[in-house]
Design a protein around this motif. Structure first.
Motif, PDB file in Angstrom:
ATOM      1  N   PRO A 132       6.676   4.137  12.501  1.00  0.00           N
ATOM      2  CA  PRO A 132       5.975   3.447  13.582  1.00  0.00           C
ATOM      3  C   PRO A 132       5.149   2.255  13.092  1.00  0.00           C
ATOM      4  CG  PRO A 132       5.794   5.817  13.861  1.00  0.00           C
ATOM      5  CD  PRO A 132       6.410   5.594  12.507  1.00  0.00           C
ATOM      6  N   VAL A 133       4.657   2.309  11.845  1.00  0.00           N
ATOM      7  CA  VAL A 133       3.922   1.163  11.296  1.00  0.00           C
ATOM      8  C   VAL A 133       4.848  -0.046  11.181  1.00  0.00           C
ATOM      9  CG1 VAL A 133       2.634   0.292   9.320  1.00  0.00           C
ATOM     10  CG2 VAL A 133       2.335   2.657  10.040  1.00  0.00           C
ATOM     11  N   VAL A 134       6.085   0.195  10.773  1.00  0.00           N
ATOM     12  CA  VAL A 134       7.056  -0.897  10.675  1.00  0.00           C
ATOM     13  C   VAL A 134       7.271  -1.528  12.037  1.00  0.00           C
ATOM     14  CG1 VAL A 134       9.427  -1.507  10.068  1.00  0.00           C
ATOM     15  CG2 VAL A 134       8.208   0.200   8.716  1.00  0.00           C
ATOM     16  N   ASP A 135       7.456  -0.704  13.074  1.00  0.00           N
ATOM     17  CA  ASP A 135       7.714  -1.220  14.409  1.00  0.00           C
ATOM     18  C   ASP A 135       6.482  -1.902  15.002  1.00  0.00           C
ATOM     19  OD1 ASP A 135      10.357  -0.400  14.466  1.00  0.00           O
ATOM     20  OD2 ASP A 135       9.850   1.605  15.188  1.00  0.00           O
ATOM     21  N   ARG A 136       5.283  -1.472  14.611  1.00  0.00           N
ATOM     22  CA  ARG A 136       4.062  -2.047  15.177  1.00  0.00           C
ATOM     23  C   ARG A 136       3.586  -3.285  14.420  1.00  0.00           C
ATOM     24  NH1 ARG A 136      -0.200   2.433  17.305  1.00  0.00           N
ATOM     25  NH2 ARG A 136       1.175   3.587  18.695  1.00  0.00           N
ATOM     26  N   VAL A 137       3.506  -3.170  13.104  1.00  0.00           N
ATOM     27  CA  VAL A 137       2.983  -4.262  12.286  1.00  0.00           C
ATOM     28  C   VAL A 137       4.029  -5.357  12.098  1.00  0.00           C
ATOM     29  CG1 VAL A 137       2.127  -4.871   9.984  1.00  0.00           C
ATOM     30  CG2 VAL A 137       1.372  -2.753  11.093  1.00  0.00           C
ATOM     31  N   GLY A 138       5.265  -4.965  11.937  1.00  0.00           N
ATOM     32  CA  GLY A 138       6.337  -5.918  11.704  1.00  0.00           C
ATOM     33  C   GLY A 138       6.991  -5.705  10.360  1.00  0.00           C
ATOM     34  N   ALA A 139       8.322  -5.688  10.357  1.00  0.00           N
ATOM     35  CA  ALA A 139       9.065  -5.384   9.142  1.00  0.00           C
ATOM     36  C   ALA A 139       8.820  -6.419   8.052  1.00  0.00           C
ATOM     37  CB  ALA A 139      10.556  -5.276   9.460  1.00  0.00           C
ATOM     38  N   ARG A 140       8.896  -7.690   8.398  1.00  0.00           N
ATOM     39  CA  ARG A 140       8.742  -8.747   7.395  1.00  0.00           C
ATOM     40  C   ARG A 140       7.358  -8.706   6.757  1.00  0.00           C
ATOM     41  NH1 ARG A 140       6.624 -14.003   7.438  1.00  0.00           N
ATOM     42  NH2 ARG A 140       7.601 -15.393   5.899  1.00  0.00           N
ATOM     43  N   ARG A 141       6.346  -8.595   7.591  1.00  0.00           N
ATOM     44  CA  ARG A 141       4.967  -8.593   7.102  1.00  0.00           C
ATOM     45  C   ARG A 141       4.703  -7.416   6.171  1.00  0.00           C
ATOM     46  NH1 ARG A 141       1.202  -8.896  11.992  1.00  0.00           N
ATOM     47  NH2 ARG A 141       2.486 -10.750  12.242  1.00  0.00           N
ATOM     48  N   LEU A 142       5.199  -6.241   6.559  1.00  0.00           N
ATOM     49  CA  LEU A 142       4.964  -5.047   5.760  1.00  0.00           C
ATOM     50  C   LEU A 142       5.737  -5.105   4.443  1.00  0.00           C
ATOM     51  CD1 LEU A 142       3.574  -2.330   5.585  1.00  0.00           C
ATOM     52  CD2 LEU A 142       5.502  -1.312   6.828  1.00  0.00           C
ATOM     53  N   ALA A 143       6.965  -5.620   4.471  1.00  0.00           N
ATOM     54  CA  ALA A 143       7.768  -5.715   3.247  1.00  0.00           C
ATOM     55  C   ALA A 143       7.096  -6.624   2.223  1.00  0.00           C
ATOM     56  CB  ALA A 143       9.168  -6.229   3.578  1.00  0.00           C
ATOM     57  N   ILE A 144       6.578  -7.751   2.676  1.00  0.00           N
ATOM     58  CA  ILE A 144       5.924  -8.700   1.772  1.00  0.00           C
ATOM     59  C   ILE A 144       4.642  -8.102   1.193  1.00  0.00           C
ATOM     60  CG2 ILE A 144       4.720 -10.929   1.681  1.00  0.00           C
ATOM     61  CD1 ILE A 144       6.773 -11.918   3.769  1.00  0.00           C
ATOM     62  N   THR A 145       3.869  -7.456   2.031  1.00  0.00           N
ATOM     63  CA  THR A 145       2.618  -6.844   1.564  1.00  0.00           C
ATOM     64  C   THR A 145       2.873  -5.752   0.533  1.00  0.00           C
ATOM     65  OG1 THR A 145       1.569  -7.290   3.707  1.00  0.00           O
ATOM     66  CG2 THR A 145       0.535  -5.641   2.295  1.00  0.00           C
ATOM     67  N   ALA A 146       3.858  -4.909   0.793  1.00  0.00           N
ATOM     68  CA  ALA A 146       4.174  -3.824  -0.142  1.00  0.00           C
ATOM     69  C   ALA A 146       4.629  -4.374  -1.490  1.00  0.00           C
ATOM     70  CB  ALA A 146       5.249  -2.916   0.456  1.00  0.00           C
ATOM     71  N   ASP A 147       5.430  -5.431  -1.473  1.00  0.00           N
ATOM     72  CA  ASP A 147       5.900  -6.024  -2.731  1.00  0.00           C
ATOM     73  C   ASP A 147       4.743  -6.618  -3.532  1.00  0.00           C
ATOM     74  OD1 ASP A 147       8.583  -5.400  -2.590  1.00  0.00           O
ATOM     75  OD2 ASP A 147       9.097  -7.188  -1.454  1.00  0.00           O
ATOM     76  N   ALA A 148       3.837  -7.288  -2.849  1.00  0.00           N
ATOM     77  CA  ALA A 148       2.703  -7.917  -3.543  1.00  0.00           C
ATOM     78  C   ALA A 148       1.806  -6.863  -4.192  1.00  0.00           C
ATOM     79  CB  ALA A 148       1.900  -8.766  -2.558  1.00  0.00           C
ATOM     80  N   LEU A 149       1.530  -5.780  -3.468  1.00  0.00           N
ATOM     81  CA  LEU A 149       0.688  -4.726  -4.028  1.00  0.00           C
ATOM     82  C   LEU A 149       1.401  -3.976  -5.153  1.00  0.00           C
ATOM     83  CD1 LEU A 149      -0.895  -3.284  -0.749  1.00  0.00           C
ATOM     84  CD2 LEU A 149      -1.980  -4.748  -2.466  1.00  0.00           C
ATOM     85  N   SER A 150       2.714  -3.811  -5.029  1.00  0.00           N
ATOM     86  CA  SER A 150       3.481  -3.142  -6.078  1.00  0.00           C
ATOM     87  C   SER A 150       3.434  -3.921  -7.382  1.00  0.00           C
ATOM     88  CB  SER A 150       4.934  -2.955  -5.633  1.00  0.00           C
ATOM     89  OG  SER A 150       5.023  -2.082  -4.530  1.00  0.00           O
TER      90      SER A 150
END
Length: 433
Positions: A70-88
């Motif tokens: 649900p976070v993906v559908d609410r926040v947005g797939a692109r935004r979440l993917a970029i954030t996760a990569d940066a923190l990783s």
């Protein structure tokens, strides 16, 4: 040249960018896939601890992938993917830094890989949720996109494994992990640069560019959305059957890659270079198989292709390692088995995206992926326990026979026959109309 043809490159830029970012991230991940288990094995000499590292990484990854849909559908797939990569990038980069500072104890390493896994779960789910939008915008069949993605994954295995073997042999396992950290940062930059046209509103990020916007009701809670995704998944017999079978094969694959293969290389004297060579040859052959699947996949019967590919890529691998055959024979098996494995992910991806409503892609793909990965935390532990209790060769045979039973089970269950092609899943508005 027509106006439509001049627009094609621009329409496909997000797809090409996504594939490029995926390749970069996978290259780094393949390096750490070899470097981290080897680091634990040579510093502790314990197959069990080697398996615990895999457990520590994959457990939070599976849990957060399952509950993050649900976070993906609410926040947005692109935004979440970029954030996760940066923190990783930051978390994984801490491993070599602490190693050189003399502060990388086994407990600290477990904690860092757990955080990295926690980030990778929702990050992978977000990246997958972009596929329908990318396919729609690029105007390509699902088999083409998923086949190219699978080819890149297999190619990354080939190149990344070769790089990993060389890096671990020359600069050490801990420093090789820094390559994985850098890959996450570069991946985030590529997504930022190439997929901006997909950024509209959070509710639209997982939908194709031509689809009507579907907005969730204001009163729809996170738990309700998660339950809605689970209800859809469990009622779809085809998707549920595939998830259960893949969960078992992923468990056994991880036991092999995280424990059995490194122990074989260590005990036989083949060394970490042999591990890299096995993964590299397997990945290269699998990449070629994926390219063939992407090109001709729409002409092949899905169920038969799926069954035969698993028959070839499964049991023979474990038997040859258990028999202690020469390395050249193992590499020959990697060519045949790897090429066959290249046909699997294109089939899985096409079946999945055809059956899931577009506005539910984030939560359903996250749940299905988490279910497929749900047994993997036990895989490393299982491999370590088996080797410690019964020895390497018997452990390989036990895992191989389990793999054979799981992959041939679809021949006995009618639900798997529903993998045949169908039109992409409609949105709920389309169904209502």
């Amino acid at each position: 040249m027509t106006l439509a043809s001049t627009r094609k490159p621009g329409r496909r830029l997000p797809l090409y960018g996504w594939l490029t970012a995926d390749a970069i991230s996978l290259l780094g991940t393949r390096v750490s896939m070899i470097a981290i288990p080897w680091l634990v094995l040579i510093t502790t000499g314990s197959p069990t601890r080697t398996g615990l590292v895999a457990f520590a990484e994959i457990t939070p990854m599976v849990l957060l992938k399952a509950f993050g849909g649900p976070v993906v559908d609410r926040v947005g797939a692109r935004r979440l993917a970029i954030t996760a990569d940066a923190l990783s990038c930051l978390v994984v980069g801490t491993i070599p830094v602490l190693h050189h500072a003399g502060a990388l104890s086994f407990g600290v390493l477990l904690g860092l890989v757990a955080i990295a896994g926690a980030l990778r779960g929702p990050g992978d789910a977000a990246s997958t949720a972009l596929v329908p939008a990318l396919v729609e915008r690029a105007e390509v069949p699902y088999e083409r996109a998923t086949g190219l993605s699978s080819a890149i994954e297999r190619g990354a295995t080939m190149v990344g494994a070769a790089i990993a073997g060389g890096l671990v042999s020359t600069i050490g396992a801990a420093d090789a992990v820094a390559v994985d950290a850098a890959s996450f940062g570069l991946c985030a930059l590529v997504l930022v640069a190439t997929t901006g046209s997909l950024e509209t509103t959070p509710a639209q990020l997982s939908q194709p560019s031509g689809a009507e916007t579907v907005t969730e009701p204001e009163t729809s809670s996170y738990a309700a959305q998660l339950r809605e995704g689970w209800d859809f998944l469990r009622r779809d017999a085809v998707l549920m059957s595939l998830c259960v079978m893949v969960a078992v094969t992923n468990l056994l694959d991880l036991a092999w890659s995280a424990v059995l293969l490194p122990v074989w290389a260590h005990d036989s004297g083949a060394g970490v270079g042999a591990v890299g060579l096995v993964f590299s040859v397997w990945g290269g052959a699998s990449m070629l198989g994926s390219v063939v699947a992407a090109t001709y996949g729409t002409r092949l019967p899905r169920f038969a292709t799926y069954l035969v590919a698993f028959l070839v890529t499964g049991l023979p691998r474990f038997v040859l390692f258990a028999l202690g055959v020469p390395l050249w024979a193992i590499l020959a098996m990697c060519v045949v088995g790897g090429a066959s494995s290249g046909f699997l992910n294109p089939v899985l991806g096409a079946v999945q995206f055809e059956r899931i409503p577009r506005e539910m892609v984030g939560r359903v793909t996250a749940l299905s992926s988490a279910l497929c990965w749900s047994l993997m935390p036990v895989g490393g532990v299982l491999g370590g326990v088996l080797v410690s209790r019964i020895g390497l060769s018997p452990a390989l045979l036990v895992v191989g026979l389990g793999y054979f039973a799981a992959t041939m089970a679809p021949a006995l269950f009618p639900s798997f026959r529903g993998m045949s092609r169908r039109e992409p899943a409609p949105t709920r508005e389309t169904v209502a109309a």
